[in-house]
Scaffold this motif. Structure first.
Motif, mmCIF file in Angstrom:
data_model
loop_
_atom_site.group_PDB
_atom_site.id
_atom_site.type_symbol
_atom_site.label_atom_id
_atom_site.label_comp_id
_atom_site.label_asym_id
_atom_site.label_seq_id
_atom_site.Cartn_x
_atom_site.Cartn_y
_atom_site.Cartn_z
ATOM 1 N N GLU A 1 0.729 -1.055 0.017
ATOM 2 C CA GLU A 1 -0.055 -0.117 0.027
ATOM 3 C C GLU A 1 0.929 1.356 0.084
ATOM 4 O OE1 GLU A 1 -1.347 3.176 1.177
ATOM 5 O OE2 GLU A 1 -0.807 2.487 3.090
ATOM 6 N N GLU A 2 0.985 1.871 -1.012
ATOM 7 C CA GLU A 2 1.903 2.779 -1.290
ATOM 8 C C GLU A 2 1.922 4.183 -0.531
ATOM 9 O OE1 GLU A 2 5.255 2.703 -3.289
ATOM 10 O OE2 GLU A 2 4.617 1.048 -2.452
ATOM 11 N N THR A 3 0.640 4.381 -0.086
ATOM 12 C CA THR A 3 0.519 5.833 0.503
ATOM 13 C C THR A 3 0.973 6.019 1.802
ATOM 14 O OG1 THR A 3 -1.549 5.398 1.511
ATOM 15 C CG2 THR A 3 -1.707 6.002 -0.644
ATOM 16 N N GLY A 4 1.323 4.591 2.421
ATOM 17 C CA GLY A 4 1.908 4.576 3.958
ATOM 18 C C GLY A 4 0.836 4.755 4.899
ATOM 19 N N ARG A 5 -0.264 5.077 4.537
ATOM 20 C CA ARG A 5 -1.268 5.604 5.647
ATOM 21 C C ARG A 5 -1.943 4.247 6.441
ATOM 22 N NH1 ARG A 5 -4.499 8.183 1.129
ATOM 23 N NH2 ARG A 5 -6.337 7.476 2.029
ATOM 24 N N ILE A 6 -1.525 2.935 5.975
ATOM 25 C CA ILE A 6 -2.099 1.722 6.551
ATOM 26 C C ILE A 6 -0.652 1.201 6.833
ATOM 27 C CG2 ILE A 6 -3.516 -0.297 6.732
ATOM 28 C CD1 ILE A 6 -4.919 2.298 6.067
ATOM 29 N N PRO A 7 -0.541 0.713 8.315
ATOM 30 C CA PRO A 7 0.768 0.014 8.607
ATOM 31 C C PRO A 7 0.805 -1.433 7.835
ATOM 32 C CG PRO A 7 -0.511 0.684 10.544
ATOM 33 C CD PRO A 7 -1.527 1.010 9.435
ATOM 34 N N SER A 8 2.212 -1.518 7.333
ATOM 35 C CA SER A 8 2.388 -2.781 6.719
ATOM 36 C C SER A 8 3.689 -3.609 6.879
ATOM 37 C CB SER A 8 2.255 -2.361 5.045
ATOM 38 O OG SER A 8 3.279 -1.500 4.867
ATOM 39 N N VAL A 9 3.800 -4.774 6.663
ATOM 40 C CA VAL A 9 5.061 -5.580 6.616
ATOM 41 C C VAL A 9 5.389 -6.174 5.409
ATOM 42 C CG1 VAL A 9 6.222 -7.201 8.302
ATOM 43 C CG2 VAL A 9 4.583 -5.820 9.261
#
Length: 334
Positions: free
Chosen positions: A150-158
């Protein structure tokens, strides 16, 4: 049906319901003798605390929703295992659902999970759309993406760095003298394939002064059959590849078996690198050289990140990139 209530336990143990509740919830403010007595009554009556009722009282159900495309796919099985182990360590239960990467089903499952009062969500999908993001941003509980981009970085991701991983694999082929390097890629509607994996492939070629040729790219759908089909198309094309990078282990098995059916030998006739390092990459002969993605760790770190968010702890870095490496096996010449 077990209808023993907290009231029955309190009456039998001759204590207040508040005391029983403290024992059940592990509150330290209970005398050891009282705790022992209450636990004995709980065992004798077979009382099981109702997680939903407890959740209503505490506003926490200690349950996490996990939405994955398909548990029968080994990648997601390994990710789910990492999630489950860390959830257990932190005393969370998980509710697991398969979405089949169908956007309507995915969004419906998110709302079903929220309806079950989960305390957080771990979500996996190859295609995170604006619809998903607005749904996650509206969610009353934290959401973490595991192995989903998810490129916007608004949702935490691994994740791992997919562009760099593919670049590393193609560079390995180039260093072995290959010029006709094919790629069996996943569905092109998934951003990770077009914006990361294909970009890594093109960057490695361009640095080596090799011209990009789209005839050397075949799109698959991560299945074994699509790997066989992709290989057959390479054989039919005018440019016969001498090396193939494959974007999933199941498709790589299709490529290897498709080659064997045509009497070709790997790595003598062409070399293969795959990308997931699931057990499949070791179950085939020759065993496959692969990008090593820490699948279990992606699941485990995503779940740990979620526990921090659910506990409102400070999380300075919400976009976690885990390291990858290349492991050489028998599908490339030693």
């Amino acid at each position: 049906m077990n209808n023993i209530t907290i009231y029955d336990v309190a009456r039998e143990a001759n204590v207040s319901m508040a005391t029983v509740s403290r024992v059940v919830n592990g509150n330290p403010n209970v005398k050891p003798t009282t705790r022992k007595k209450v636990n004995e009554v709980i065992d004798r009556l077979g009382y099981r605390p109702n997680a939903v009722a407890r959740g209503l009282a505490s506003k926490k159900t200690t349950t996490v929703g996990v939405i994955i495309p398909d548990i029968s796919n080994m990648i997601f099985a390994e990710l789910a295992r990492g999630i489950e182990d860390i959830a257990t360590m932190y005393n969370y239960n998980i509710i697991l659902s398969n979405s089949d990467q169908n956007i309507d089903k995915e969004l419906r499952l998110v709302n079903t999970m929220l309806g079950k009062q989960v305390d957080g969500l771990v979500f996996m999908s190859g295609n995170i759309t604006d619809k998903h993001i607005s749904e996650f941003e509206r969610s009353p509980v934290p959401v973490v993406l595991a192995g989903a981009m998810e490129e916007t970085g608004r949702i935490p991701s691994v994740n791992i760095d997919h562009e760099q991983a593919v670049y590393d694999a193609i560079k390995m082929f180039i260093e072995r003298g290959h010029k006709k390097i094919a790629m069996v890629i996943g569905p092109m509607h998934e951003p990770v394939n077009v914006e990361k994996k294909l970009v890594g492939y093109k960057r490695a070629l361009s640095e080596a002064g090799i011209e990009y040729n789209e005839d050397l790219i075949q799109e698959g759908d991560y299945t074994y059959d699509s790997g066989i089909e992709a290989f057959e198309k390479f054989l039919e094309s005018d440019i016969k590849p001498t090396a193939v990078f494959v974007a999933s282990d199941e498709m790589a098995l299709g490529v290897v078996h498709g080659a064997a059916d045509k009497g070709l030998v790997i790595p003598e006739n062409f070399e293969v690198i795959t990308s997931e390092n699931t057990k499949l990459s070791l179950m085939v002969r020759p065993q496959l050289t692969t990008i090593v993605q820490p699948l279990y760790d992606i699941g485990a770190v995503a779940m740990r990140l979620l526990t921090k968010l659910m506990n409102k702890e400070e999380v300075p870095e919400q976009k976690v990139i885990l390291p990858h490496r290349l492991e050489e096996r028998a599908s490339t010449k030693q």
